[in-house]
Design an enzyme around this catalytic site. Structure first.
Site, PDB file in Angstrom:
ATOM      1  N   GLU A 269     -73.068  64.983  51.187  1.00 44.83           N
ATOM      2  CA  GLU A 269     -74.376  65.374  51.717  1.00 44.83           C
ATOM      3  C   GLU A 269     -75.163  64.125  52.088  1.00 44.83           C
ATOM      4  OE1 GLU A 269     -76.247  67.903  48.796  1.00 44.83           O
ATOM      5  OE2 GLU A 269     -74.580  69.326  48.824  1.00 44.83           O
ATOM      6  N   HIS A 292     -78.828  72.110  51.163  1.00 41.54           N
ATOM      7  CA  HIS A 292     -78.961  72.112  49.686  1.00 41.54           C
ATOM      8  C   HIS A 292     -80.393  72.468  49.256  1.00 41.54           C
ATOM      9  CE1 HIS A 292     -77.026  70.296  45.834  1.00 41.54           C
ATOM     10  NE2 HIS A 292     -77.835  71.315  45.546  1.00 41.54           N
TER      11      HIS A 292
HETATM   12  P1  NAI Z   1     -74.936  78.507  34.432  1.00 39.95           P
HETATM   13  O1  NAI Z   1     -74.429  77.411  33.565  1.00 39.95           O
HETATM   14  O2  NAI Z   1     -75.995  79.379  33.936  1.00 39.95           O
HETATM   15  O3  NAI Z   1     -73.691  79.429  34.868  1.00 39.95           O
HETATM   16  C1  NAI Z   1     -72.438  78.950  35.234  1.00 39.95           C
HETATM   17  C2  NAI Z   1     -71.396  79.990  34.829  1.00 39.95           C
HETATM   18  O4  NAI Z   1     -70.147  79.584  35.335  1.00 39.95           O
HETATM   19  C3  NAI Z   1     -71.234  80.123  33.327  1.00 39.95           C
HETATM   20  O5  NAI Z   1     -71.342  81.477  32.949  1.00 39.95           O
HETATM   21  C4  NAI Z   1     -69.851  79.569  33.045  1.00 39.95           C
HETATM   22  O6  NAI Z   1     -69.205  80.187  31.957  1.00 39.95           O
HETATM   23  C5  NAI Z   1     -69.156  79.876  34.350  1.00 39.95           C
HETATM   24  N1  NAI Z   1     -67.974  79.069  34.592  1.00 39.95           N
HETATM   25  C6  NAI Z   1     -67.756  77.777  34.289  1.00 39.95           C
HETATM   26  N2  NAI Z   1     -66.538  77.394  34.707  1.00 39.95           N
HETATM   27  C7  NAI Z   1     -65.976  78.484  35.275  1.00 39.95           C
HETATM   28  C8  NAI Z   1     -64.727  78.707  35.880  1.00 39.95           C
HETATM   29  N3  NAI Z   1     -63.802  77.745  35.978  1.00 39.95           N
HETATM   30  N4  NAI Z   1     -64.459  79.951  36.356  1.00 39.95           N
HETATM   31  C9  NAI Z   1     -65.391  80.938  36.255  1.00 39.95           C
HETATM   32  N5  NAI Z   1     -66.595  80.764  35.685  1.00 39.95           N
HETATM   33  C10 NAI Z   1     -66.890  79.549  35.211  1.00 39.95           C
HETATM   34  O7  NAI Z   1     -75.330  77.800  35.804  1.00 39.95           O
HETATM   35  P2  NAI Z   1     -76.333  78.343  36.903  1.00 39.95           P
HETATM   36  O8  NAI Z   1     -77.696  77.913  36.601  1.00 39.95           O
HETATM   37  O9  NAI Z   1     -76.061  79.772  37.140  1.00 39.95           O
HETATM   38  O10 NAI Z   1     -75.853  77.467  38.160  1.00 39.95           O
HETATM   39  C11 NAI Z   1     -74.610  77.723  38.809  1.00 39.95           C
HETATM   40  C12 NAI Z   1     -74.341  76.673  39.871  1.00 39.95           C
HETATM   41  O11 NAI Z   1     -75.388  76.655  40.831  1.00 39.95           O
HETATM   42  C13 NAI Z   1     -74.259  75.237  39.339  1.00 39.95           C
HETATM   43  O12 NAI Z   1     -73.173  74.584  39.984  1.00 39.95           O
HETATM   44  C14 NAI Z   1     -75.509  74.578  39.829  1.00 39.95           C
HETATM   45  O13 NAI Z   1     -75.317  73.205  40.062  1.00 39.95           O
HETATM   46  C15 NAI Z   1     -75.736  75.320  41.143  1.00 39.95           C
HETATM   47  N6  NAI Z   1     -77.129  75.281  41.601  1.00 39.95           N
HETATM   48  C16 NAI Z   1     -77.345  75.095  42.943  1.00 39.95           C
HETATM   49  C17 NAI Z   1     -78.625  75.046  43.433  1.00 39.95           C
HETATM   50  C18 NAI Z   1     -78.849  74.868  44.900  1.00 39.95           C
HETATM   51  O14 NAI Z   1     -79.895  74.390  45.300  1.00 39.95           O
HETATM   52  N7  NAI Z   1     -77.920  75.257  45.725  1.00 39.95           N
HETATM   53  C19 NAI Z   1     -79.784  75.138  42.552  1.00 39.95           C
HETATM   54  C20 NAI Z   1     -79.452  75.432  41.178  1.00 39.95           C
HETATM   55  C21 NAI Z   1     -78.165  75.463  40.732  1.00 39.95           C
END
Ligand code: NAI
Length: 412
Positions: A269, A292
């Site tokens: 990015e 993003h």
């Molecule tokens: P979270 O930690 O609450 O949820 C992530 C989930 O993924 C967890 O339930 C975990 O068990 C699961 N997980 C981990 N490895 C896995 C795998 N190999 N297969 C299946 N499930 C798996 O995180 P949250 O807050 O929901 O964020 C998710 C993603 O969104 C993160 O990568 C974060 O960086 C991204 N994000 C992106 C934003 C953007 O601006 N586009 C803003 C905020 C978050």
């Protein structure tokens, strides 16, 4: 209201990078008025000067806090990152300096979920292509390949904060939700989990990724996985840029097997708005490309300001380090009237607690409540004692070998 050994007016709070004004407002409401609010982030030399006598620092993502800066911040007791990430701080060094770091990891959950929901609707209707064509003066008035989302199957990979929030709002619009997570997650509403990622891939019309960046999620969705998806599927990635293999996605878009995609994150990015976005994806009208900004809304900024300020105030006023990203986590009740709270941060090595206990008994003082947590190289012990006459105690505790910092709080 508790009293700090250093009065609130004397606690210097430095807020950089134009963090949301609510942060300053909340500090002032709580009685802190030695606040330095800057719109930008000073160069390292000026930053060191500014932080030399600062106690609390609030930054966003551009201020780098490394060992060199930390060495110049003798009095700094806590850092808040008014954003999600904490990569800009050397977290281990900060911990060794006795400085907990707080962030707001889930303040923008709803913002991401809403964007993804909008993208599902737009992709289902073929809006990106029609919009792009209209911008070029073409009129594609047609119902071909244009669908409602009601009754369609949404697959969510990673049923955490964002995935589960998306599940609820997508279901409220009539989608059938399936999810896959490596952890055992409680389904929301009528959402159903699948036993494997492959099962999910084969079942759904739209796949949305909400996993963290780990070794397992790197390149998690490539040719093999996309081949398993139904012809004409849609793919959304608002998680991390390295979860999808972009070259494989491009091949799938070329063949039409993946009909459309929405990407908010990319393997590479631009580092600033002044830099260009370079990707082969820009040639594809059926791909929604966003820079993003999944979590970038005014509401999320307010949530971040409230959450991070609340954590900093709680630490400063009470000693609580709940949800610190780099520090032993201790959640403690309010200090009782007539008591004093001693917060002792020390190197996590044998003998420190014994010496602390010895000091208490040699002064004939009783510990009314004790909370201890260690993590890595640092130990954090909080002791509540009756009475406020603890000057001797403080001096002696500061002399304990391995002491990093001692703070005192007095009940009313
Ligand atoms: P979270 O930690 O609450 O949820 C992530 C989930 O993924 C967890 O339930 C975990 O068990 C699961 N997980 C981990 N490895 C896995 C795998 N190999 N297969 C299946 N499930 C798996 O995180 P949250 O807050 O929901 O964020 C998710 C993603 O969104 C993160 O990568 C974060 O960086 C991204 N994000 C992106 C934003 C953007 O601006 N586009 C803003 C905020 C978050």
């Amino acid at each position: 209201m508790n009293k700090l050994s250093l009065s609130k007016e004397k606690i210097k709070v430095v807020l950089l990078e134009g963090v949301h004004p609510l942060a300053e407002e909340s500090f002032r409401k709580d009685g802190y008025n030695n606040i330095h609010y800057l719109k930008d982030s000073p160069e390292p030399a000026a930053l060191k000067e500014l932080l030399a006598d600062a106690h609390i620092l609030g930054i966003r993502s551009r201020t780098l806090i490394n060992e060199d800066i930390l060495n110049a911040c003798d009095k700094l007791m806590a850092i808040g990152t008014f954003c999600i990430g904490t990569n800009q701080i050397d977290l281990d060094r900060a911990c060794n300096h006795g400085i907990p770091v707080f962030n707001a990891p889930f303040s923008n959950t709803r913002s991401v979920a809403e964007l993804v929901l909008a993208e599902i609707i737009f992709l289902m209707r073929g809006i990106p292509q029609k919009n792009a064509a209209a911008h070029r003066g073409q009129w594609i008035k047609s119902a071909n390949s244009s669908f409602e989302i009601r009754g369609k199957k949404l697959g969510i990979v990673g049923f955490g904060h964002i995935g589960s929030q998306l599940s609820v709002i997508a279901e409220s619009l009539g989608m059938k939700v399936f999810f896959y997570d490596i952890e055992n997650k409680l389904p929301m509403g009528n959402a159903r989990n699948t036993a494997s990622l492959n099962e999910l891939l084969a079942k759904v019309d739209v796949l949305s990724l909400h996993v963290p960046s780990t070794t397992e999620t790197k390149n998690m969705i490539g040719k093999v996985q996309m081949d398993l998806m139904k012809p004409g599927s849609l793919l959304i990635n608002a998680a991390r840029g390295d979860v999808v293999v972009i070259e494989d996605l491009i091949a799938q878009l070329d063949s039409g097997h993946i009909k459309g995609a929405a990407l908010d994150v990319f393997p590479e990015e631009p580092s600033s708005n002044a830099d260009p976005f370079i990707s082969k994806l820009i040639e594809y009208d059926q791909v929604i490309i966003t820079p993003h900004i999944g979590g970038s809304t005014q509401e999320a900024q307010v949530n971040i300001a409230n959450e991070v300020t609340h954590k900093l105030l709680k630490y400063s006023n009470n000693g609580s380090t709940s949800s610190a990203v780099n520090f032993p986590q201790v959640s403690i009740p309010e200090l009782q009237d007539g008591q004093s709270r001693i917060m002792h941060i020390h190197k996590n090595k044998p003998g420190v607690l014994e010496k602390i206990n010895h000091i208490f008994s040699s002064l004939g003082m009783n510990i009314a409540a004790l909370h201890l947590q260690t993590s890595g190289e640092i130990g954090y012990v909080i002791m509540d004692v009756n009475g406020e006459d603890i000057d001797d105690l403080k001096v002696q505790l500061k002399g304990v070998d391995g002491t990093v910092r001692v703070r005192i709080l007095h009940g009313r």
